[in-house]
Design a protein around this motif. Structure first.
Motif, PDB file in Angstrom:
ATOM      1  N   PRO A 156       0.824  -1.211   0.000  1.00  0.00           N
ATOM      2  CA  PRO A 156       0.000   0.000   0.000  1.00  0.00           C
ATOM      3  C   PRO A 156       0.858   1.260   0.000  1.00  0.00           C
ATOM      4  O   PRO A 156       1.934   1.310   0.600  1.00  0.00           O
ATOM      5  N   ALA A 157       0.344   2.310  -0.654  1.00  0.00           N
ATOM      6  CA  ALA A 157       1.105   3.545  -0.836  1.00  0.00           C
ATOM      7  C   ALA A 157       0.647   4.677   0.073  1.00  0.00           C
ATOM      8  O   ALA A 157       1.171   5.794  -0.014  1.00  0.00           O
ATOM      9  N   SER A 158      -0.316   4.405   0.951  1.00  0.00           N
ATOM     10  CA  SER A 158      -0.787   5.441   1.867  1.00  0.00           C
ATOM     11  C   SER A 158      -1.281   4.765   3.137  1.00  0.00           C
ATOM     12  O   SER A 158      -1.482   3.547   3.183  1.00  0.00           O
ATOM     13  N   LEU A 159      -1.502   5.558   4.168  1.00  0.00           N
ATOM     14  CA  LEU A 159      -1.975   5.009   5.437  1.00  0.00           C
ATOM     15  C   LEU A 159      -3.396   4.439   5.320  1.00  0.00           C
ATOM     16  O   LEU A 159      -3.653   3.325   5.806  1.00  0.00           O
ATOM     17  N   PRO A 160      -4.350   5.146   4.690  1.00  0.00           N
ATOM     18  CA  PRO A 160      -5.673   4.524   4.509  1.00  0.00           C
ATOM     19  C   PRO A 160      -5.603   3.211   3.727  1.00  0.00           C
ATOM     20  O   PRO A 160      -6.311   2.251   4.042  1.00  0.00           O
ATOM     21  N   ALA A 161      -4.723   3.165   2.707  1.00  0.00           N
ATOM     22  CA  ALA A 161      -4.577   1.925   1.947  1.00  0.00           C
ATOM     23  C   ALA A 161      -3.969   0.830   2.813  1.00  0.00           C
ATOM     24  O   ALA A 161      -4.333  -0.358   2.688  1.00  0.00           O
ATOM     25  N   ALA A 162      -3.050   1.180   3.723  1.00  0.00           N
ATOM     26  CA  ALA A 162      -2.449   0.194   4.615  1.00  0.00           C
ATOM     27  C   ALA A 162      -3.481  -0.393   5.570  1.00  0.00           C
ATOM     28  O   ALA A 162      -3.464  -1.594   5.867  1.00  0.00           O
ATOM     29  N   ILE A 163      -4.389   0.446   6.045  1.00  0.00           N
ATOM     30  CA  ILE A 163      -5.449  -0.042   6.926  1.00  0.00           C
ATOM     31  C   ILE A 163      -6.296  -1.087   6.205  1.00  0.00           C
ATOM     32  O   ILE A 163      -6.572  -2.175   6.731  1.00  0.00           O
ATOM     33  N   GLU A 164      -6.700  -0.765   4.979  1.00  0.00           N
ATOM     34  CA  GLU A 164      -7.506  -1.722   4.224  1.00  0.00           C
ATOM     35  C   GLU A 164      -6.706  -2.987   3.895  1.00  0.00           C
ATOM     36  O   GLU A 164      -7.248  -4.098   3.953  1.00  0.00           O
ATOM     37  N   SER A 165      -5.432  -2.836   3.558  1.00  0.00           N
ATOM     38  CA  SER A 165      -4.613  -4.001   3.235  1.00  0.00           C
ATOM     39  C   SER A 165      -4.499  -4.951   4.422  1.00  0.00           C
ATOM     40  O   SER A 165      -4.565  -6.174   4.261  1.00  0.00           O
ATOM     41  N   MET A 166      -4.325  -4.396   5.610  1.00  0.00           N
ATOM     42  CA  MET A 166      -4.205  -5.251   6.787  1.00  0.00           C
ATOM     43  C   MET A 166      -5.513  -5.957   7.100  1.00  0.00           C
ATOM     44  O   MET A 166      -5.516  -7.125   7.503  1.00  0.00           O
ATOM     45  N   LEU A 167      -6.623  -5.269   6.913  1.00  0.00           N
ATOM     46  CA  LEU A 167      -7.924  -5.926   7.092  1.00  0.00           C
ATOM     47  C   LEU A 167      -8.079  -7.082   6.114  1.00  0.00           C
ATOM     48  O   LEU A 167      -8.476  -8.202   6.492  1.00  0.00           O
ATOM     49  N   ARG A 168      -7.757  -6.836   4.854  1.00  0.00           N
ATOM     50  CA  ARG A 168      -7.920  -7.865   3.829  1.00  0.00           C
ATOM     51  C   ARG A 168      -6.959  -9.036   4.071  1.00  0.00           C
ATOM     52  O   ARG A 168      -7.342 -10.198   3.947  1.00  0.00           O
ATOM     53  N   ALA A 169      -5.710  -8.717   4.415  1.00  0.00           N
ATOM     54  CA  ALA A 169      -4.729  -9.775   4.656  1.00  0.00           C
ATOM     55  C   ALA A 169      -5.156 -10.671   5.809  1.00  0.00           C
ATOM     56  O   ALA A 169      -4.986 -11.899   5.763  1.00  0.00           O
ATOM     57  N   ASN A 170      -5.717 -10.082   6.850  1.00  0.00           N
ATOM     58  CA  ASN A 170      -6.176 -10.857   8.001  1.00  0.00           C
ATOM     59  C   ASN A 170      -7.337 -11.773   7.614  1.00  0.00           C
ATOM     60  O   ASN A 170      -7.371 -12.956   7.990  1.00  0.00           O
ATOM     61  N   ILE A 171      -8.298 -11.230   6.869  1.00  0.00           N
ATOM     62  CA  ILE A 171      -9.453 -12.026   6.452  1.00  0.00           C
ATOM     63  C   ILE A 171      -9.008 -13.202   5.588  1.00  0.00           C
ATOM     64  O   ILE A 171      -9.422 -14.354   5.797  1.00  0.00           O
ATOM     65  N   ILE A 172      -8.143 -12.933   4.611  1.00  0.00           N
ATOM     66  CA  ILE A 172      -7.725 -13.983   3.672  1.00  0.00           C
ATOM     67  C   ILE A 172      -6.895 -15.040   4.384  1.00  0.00           C
ATOM     68  O   ILE A 172      -7.059 -16.245   4.130  1.00  0.00           O
ATOM     69  N   ALA A 173      -6.001 -14.628   5.281  1.00  0.00           N
ATOM     70  CA  ALA A 173      -5.167 -15.600   5.992  1.00  0.00           C
ATOM     71  C   ALA A 173      -6.006 -16.556   6.829  1.00  0.00           C
ATOM     72  O   ALA A 173      -5.694 -17.757   6.932  1.00  0.00           O
ATOM     73  N   ARG A 174      -7.089 -16.054   7.433  1.00  0.00           N
ATOM     74  CA  ARG A 174      -7.907 -16.862   8.335  1.00  0.00           C
ATOM     75  C   ARG A 174      -8.992 -17.659   7.609  1.00  0.00           C
ATOM     76  O   ARG A 174      -9.651 -18.497   8.220  1.00  0.00           O
ATOM     77  N   THR A 175      -9.211 -17.394   6.330  1.00  0.00           N
ATOM     78  CA  THR A 175     -10.266 -18.071   5.589  1.00  0.00           C
ATOM     79  C   THR A 175      -9.754 -19.415   5.062  1.00  0.00           C
ATOM     80  O   THR A 175      -8.684 -19.491   4.475  1.00  0.00           O
ATOM     81  N   GLU A 176     -10.544 -20.473   5.286  1.00  0.00           N
ATOM     82  CA  GLU A 176     -10.118 -21.796   4.809  1.00  0.00           C
ATOM     83  C   GLU A 176     -10.207 -21.871   3.293  1.00  0.00           C
ATOM     84  O   GLU A 176     -11.167 -21.372   2.710  1.00  0.00           O
ATOM     85  N   PRO A 177      -9.203 -22.514   2.672  1.00  0.00           N
ATOM     86  CA  PRO A 177      -7.987 -23.060   3.269  1.00  0.00           C
ATOM     87  C   PRO A 177      -7.037 -21.948   3.674  1.00  0.00           C
ATOM     88  O   PRO A 177      -6.751 -21.039   2.883  1.00  0.00           O
ATOM     89  N   THR A 178      -6.560 -21.997   4.900  1.00  0.00           N
ATOM     90  CA  THR A 178      -5.765 -20.907   5.448  1.00  0.00           C
ATOM     91  C   THR A 178      -4.345 -20.913   4.875  1.00  0.00           C
ATOM     92  O   THR A 178      -3.887 -21.894   4.298  1.00  0.00           O
TER      93      THR A 178
END
Length: 401
Positions: A156-178
């Motif tokens: 991500p190239a900005s702080l708002p984009a980083a917030i969204e990236s971390m939300l998405r990364a967390n969701i995808i990592a925890r979604t099966e298959p993890t």
């Protein structure tokens, strides 16, 4: 530094700082996502985030796990996820730290464990780079180093984009298959001075999707096939450590009188001292396990690690095969860690645990008995708790003293 209070020896005395920084928001995002620990080997590319973990969060929720090598940090997160069933975070320094940790990330990918990997690079804006050192630690597409064996990555190239990236990364990592996800944070985003911090999201509204239920028709066919089997076999593969799932798995095997095989390469999935457990958990099946498979008329594979290879080793298999797995969703054209392609009579596209519950419900099988708590066994030849500590060899008296 003042003497820390008893029981909280890793609580730092926070620096008397004023102002707010982009890395403070990133640190608070980790806390909001429920990340309990963050494993790291310190590096200058994430000095801002490291500072915020200490001075903004006080090394608590998440607590830092200081490591001597990036591969160690990722391996710790790997082991934690296998035991706890949830991810912790890892921070890797620039592309050099990422290359150090890449082997362990690949291990986590092969083992299908959730992990939130954060990295850092830059400054991406060349005008902000210090001579030499920042240039050799900047990459235009850092995630390309590991893109073939993570579920998702972003820079991500900005702080708002980083917030969204971390939300998405967390969701995808925890979604099966993890599996692991990766977010690379620009140094300039971390060290951006903020007049006002952006509001944090409502984390309750950014949860992983609900687990997919298996197709009802497929469940009915599988249940009928298993109920009418004379010699059913269960290949207990990558299943959860949840006690309710464990109890239902055992109850299903007992109702079907199904012989069960397990695999030493993955976490425990069935009690090896149970009368229905056959052979021994191993890397490759032995003659006893092969005979179990050759005599089977129906095989239920619960996300077994290598169904095609196992059946190949067993020899002539005449059984009908039911597979419960979502692993096909992670198969790509780069690596072959997905193993061979097994013939299947029914493929239930769901987690193996959802399949077990659905089949058990169809057959009217109860919840089963939850496993009891067993005492921790001491290590072999461990000294008694009251044994005095032994001084290091370099402090022992010698003839020269």
């Amino acid at each position: 530094m003042k003497t820390p209070p008893t029981g909280n020896v890793e609580q730092p005395e926070r620096a008397a700082l004023t102002g707010s920084w982009g890395s403070d928001v990133v640190a608070q995002m980790l806390r909001g996502l429920g990340i309990k620990y963050v494993a790291l080997n310190p590096g200058s590319s994430f000095r801002g985030l490291h500072d915020s973990l200490v001075n903004r969060l006080g090394n608590s929720d998440p607590q830092m796990l200081l490591c001597l090598h990036e591969e160690h940090a990722v391996a710790i997160a790997h082991g934690y996820a296998k035991v706890a069933g949830e991810p912790i975070a890892v921070i890797l320094h620039s592309h050099v730290g990422l290359m150090h940790g890449a082997m362990a990330i690949f291990n986590a990918w092969c083992d299908r464990v959730p992990m939130l990997v954060l990295g850092a690079t830059g400054p991406v804006d060349a005008a902000l780079r210090r001579p030499w050192i920042d240039w050799i630690h900047t990459s235009r597409d850092q995630g390309a180093l590991i893109r073939n064996y993570v579920k998702w990555d972003d820079q991500p190239a900005s702080l708002p984009a980083a917030i969204e990236s971390m939300l998405r990364a967390n969701i995808i990592a925890r979604t099966e298959p993890t599996g692991p996800t990766y977010v690379s944070l620009d140094v300039s985003v971390q060290e951006q001075a903020l007049d006002k911090e952006p509001p944090l999201p409502d984390f309750n509204r950014f949860n992983p999707p609900l687990a997919a239920e298996p197709n009802p028709e497929g469940v009915a066919r599988a249940a009928e096939m298993l109920a009418n089997a004379k010699k059913p076999v269960i290949l207990a593969g990558r299943t959860s450590r949840n006690t309710r799932d464990w109890a239902r798995r055992v109850a299903l095997a007992e109702r079907l009188n199904a012989e069960v095989l397990t695999d030493i390469r993955i976490g425990a999935s069935f009690p090896t001292d149970h009368p229905l457990h056959r052979s021994k958990p191993a890397f490759f099946i032995d003659d006893a396990a092969g005979e179990v498979l050759r005599s089977a008329d129906v095989i239920l594979s619960l996300d077994w690690l290598d169904a095609a290879g196992t059946l190949q080793l067993a020899g002539q298999i005449d059984a009908r095969i039911i597979q419960a797995s979502l692993d096909y969703q992670l198969h790509n054209g780069w690596g072959m860690e997905y193993q061979g392609l097994s013939p299947l009579d029914i493929h239930l596209a769901c987690s193996p645990d959802r399949a077990v519950h659905a089949i058990a419900d169809q057959l009217g099988i109860g919840d089963g008995d939850a496993p009891g708590d067993l005492p921790v066994k001491p290590a072999f030849d461990a000294p008694a708790p009251d044994t005095p500590s032994i001084s290091p060899f370099w402090r022992r008296p010698s003839a020269r003293d």
